[in-house]
Design an enzyme around this catalytic site. Structure first.
Site, PDB file in Angstrom:
ATOM      1  N   HIS A  41       0.836  -1.206   0.000  1.00 51.93           N
ATOM      2  CA  HIS A  41       0.000   0.000   0.000  1.00 51.93           C
ATOM      3  C   HIS A  41       0.874   1.260   0.000  1.00 51.93           C
ATOM      4  CE1 HIS A  41      -3.456   2.535   1.507  1.00 51.93           C
ATOM      5  NE2 HIS A  41      -2.435   3.247   1.960  1.00 51.93           N
ATOM      6  N   GLU A  42       1.825   1.306   0.908  1.00 54.58           N
ATOM      7  CA  GLU A  42       2.680   2.484   1.004  1.00 54.58           C
ATOM      8  C   GLU A  42       3.584   2.628  -0.212  1.00 54.58           C
ATOM      9  OE1 GLU A  42       2.014   4.639   3.085  1.00 54.58           O
ATOM     10  OE2 GLU A  42       0.767   3.470   4.452  1.00 54.58           O
ATOM     11  N   HIS A  92       1.898   4.864  -2.713  1.00 54.04           N
ATOM     12  CA  HIS A  92       2.102   6.293  -2.430  1.00 54.04           C
ATOM     13  C   HIS A  92       3.509   6.726  -2.832  1.00 54.04           C
ATOM     14  CE1 HIS A  92      -1.654   6.680  -0.348  1.00 54.04           C
ATOM     15  NE2 HIS A  92      -1.325   5.904   0.672  1.00 54.04           N
TER      16      HIS A  92
END
Length: 431
Positions: A21-22, A25
């Site tokens: 997920h990170e 980003h």
């Protein structure tokens, strides 16, 4: 041993999902030239870290989330040019929001690399990239499970043949009463091991038991069933009888159907891409409904955590609960290794769907809470251009901090109750 292995596998899988997920980003921010000083899994005290280029990568002590820190995520005060850096995780972002600007200063040489200076559509992509990474991972996991391994289904090979017809209200028994009529299957000579290849002359696809079952239920009178037995094909002619049974699409509804008297051999069959799309869509719909229903689940969750109430077996679970479920399933001897792998893949895919939907909620300090101001800024800029007005500038997301505090406190309280419930009154699997 298998119980511990199951817990570790699910826990590691969840942590990988958080890091994935990170990474969304991080990659999107780098693509648009935003400076990212930190990339961590977990929060609290740093266990290990290593600096690669301008970014410090590492692992922290408390494994309940992750974050990347981007500079200038919150715009500066009016008249200034340097914003405030912020981390993406809800806990970490809350901490950053509570700090003074001086503690998170952006260097003047990095003024052109701040998050808030990017066009709204770029900021939306950066913040949505994390949740969509989870969606991508969920699709991949479902594809591996459904297309690579298969899904539990029923074959068109007969497992057992009912020897007689019993009333629906009769107690379950392996013995047939003397006055019980033989089942249509037994009377026609169907045997365990027979593979049904045609029904009334229409070919039956391999492992498509549901279509065959629908055809049997809808037929009446004497039918022709073609079976393959010992390398030969035989036509058998059972006379079906009408009886009451549960509707396959609505188990609470009782309908009148035709009865043959056979049960299929369970199997695992690979499916095509369409099955993956259907599975993902179904899980997204059910998970979204579950998120909507979270407030009404709170009384039961609180009661099961602190008052000894019975735990809702269909209620929410946290990281501890999910890991425990994985351990119990892997430790059970009631399932094959293939079934256990399928269960773990599907469970981890479900976790990623949950992360995707939850983080897209338009509430600070979640990712959606940063997407909403960017969308609103784009709308304001568009309206200003149409009206011939000057650019209104960036939307100050810092004004949403009171909401962020409330949401974060609610989230922390919910997580704490969920943790206690998962430890003292966990959900019990039905086996």
């Amino acid at each position: 041993m298998m119980f511990v292995l199951g817990i570790l596998l699910l826990f590691v899988g969840i942590m990988i999902s958080v890091a994935w997920h990170e990474l969304g980003h991080y990659l999107a921010a780098r693509k648009f030239g935003i400076k990212v000083p930190e990339f961590f899994v977990g929060f609290g005290k740093t266990i290990w870290s290593r600096k690669v280029g301008e970014t410090e990568f590492g692992v922290k002590l408390i494994p309940l989330g992750g974050y990347v820190r981007m500079i200038g995520m919150l715009p500066p005060a009016k008249g200034q040019t340097l914003g405030r850096s912020r981390r993406t995780g809800p806990f970490q972002g809350l901490i950053d929001d509570a700090r003074q600007q001086s503690a998170m200063d952006v260097k003047p040489e990095d003024a052109h690399r701040q998050f808030y200076t990017r066009a709204p559509w770029k900021r939306i992509i950066v913040m949505a990239a994390g949740p969509f990474q989870n969606l991508i991972l969920a699709v991949v996991l479902f594809a591996i499970a459904i297309m690579g391994i298969g899904v539990p289904t029923s074959s068109t090979t007969i497992s057992t043949v009912s020897q007689c017809v019993l009333p629906a209200t009769a107690p379950q028994t392996d013995q047939c009463p003397a006055d019980a009529p033989p089942s249509p299957a037994a009377a026609a000579g169907l045997r365990p091991g027979d593979e049904i290849v045609a029904f009334n002359g229409a070919p039956v696809a391999e492992n498509d038991w549901r279509s065959l079952q629908d055809a049997i239920r809808a037929a009446s009178g004497t039918v022709t069933i073609t079976v393959e037995r010992g390398g030969e094909r035989l036509d058998l002619t059972p006379t079906l009888i009408r009886t009451e049974a549960q509707d396959l699409d609505d188990p609470e509804r009782v309908v009148e159907v035709s009865f043959l008297g056979v049960t299929p051999v369970p199997t695992i069959a690979r499916q095509g891409p369409a099955a993956v799309v259907v599975a993902v869509g179904d899980v997204i719909a059910r998970t979204a409904q579950a998120i909507i229903n979270l407030p009404e689940r709170l009384p039961n969750l609180f009661g099961s955590a602190f008052l000894g109430a019975e735990r809702d077996q269909d209620g929410p679970v946290g990281i501890v609960g999910v890991s425990r479920i994985g351990g119990e399933f892997l430790a059970s001897e009631a399932f094959t290794a293939t079934q256990q792998v399928l269960f773990l893949l599907n469970l981890l895919a479900l976790v990623n769907i949950s992360l995707f939907l939850f983080n897209m909620l338009p509430l600070p300090p979640l990712d959606g809470g940063q997407i909403f101001p960017a969308v609103w800024e784009a709308v304001k800029k568009r309206i200003a251009r149409l009206r011939g007005k000057p650019d209104p500038g960036p939307v100050d997301a810092a004004k949403l901090l009171p909401i962020a505090y409330v949401v974060a406190l609610l989230f922390i309280g919910w997580s704490a109750i969920l943790l206690v419930a998962d430890v003292v009154n966990p959900i019990q699997l039905p086996f």
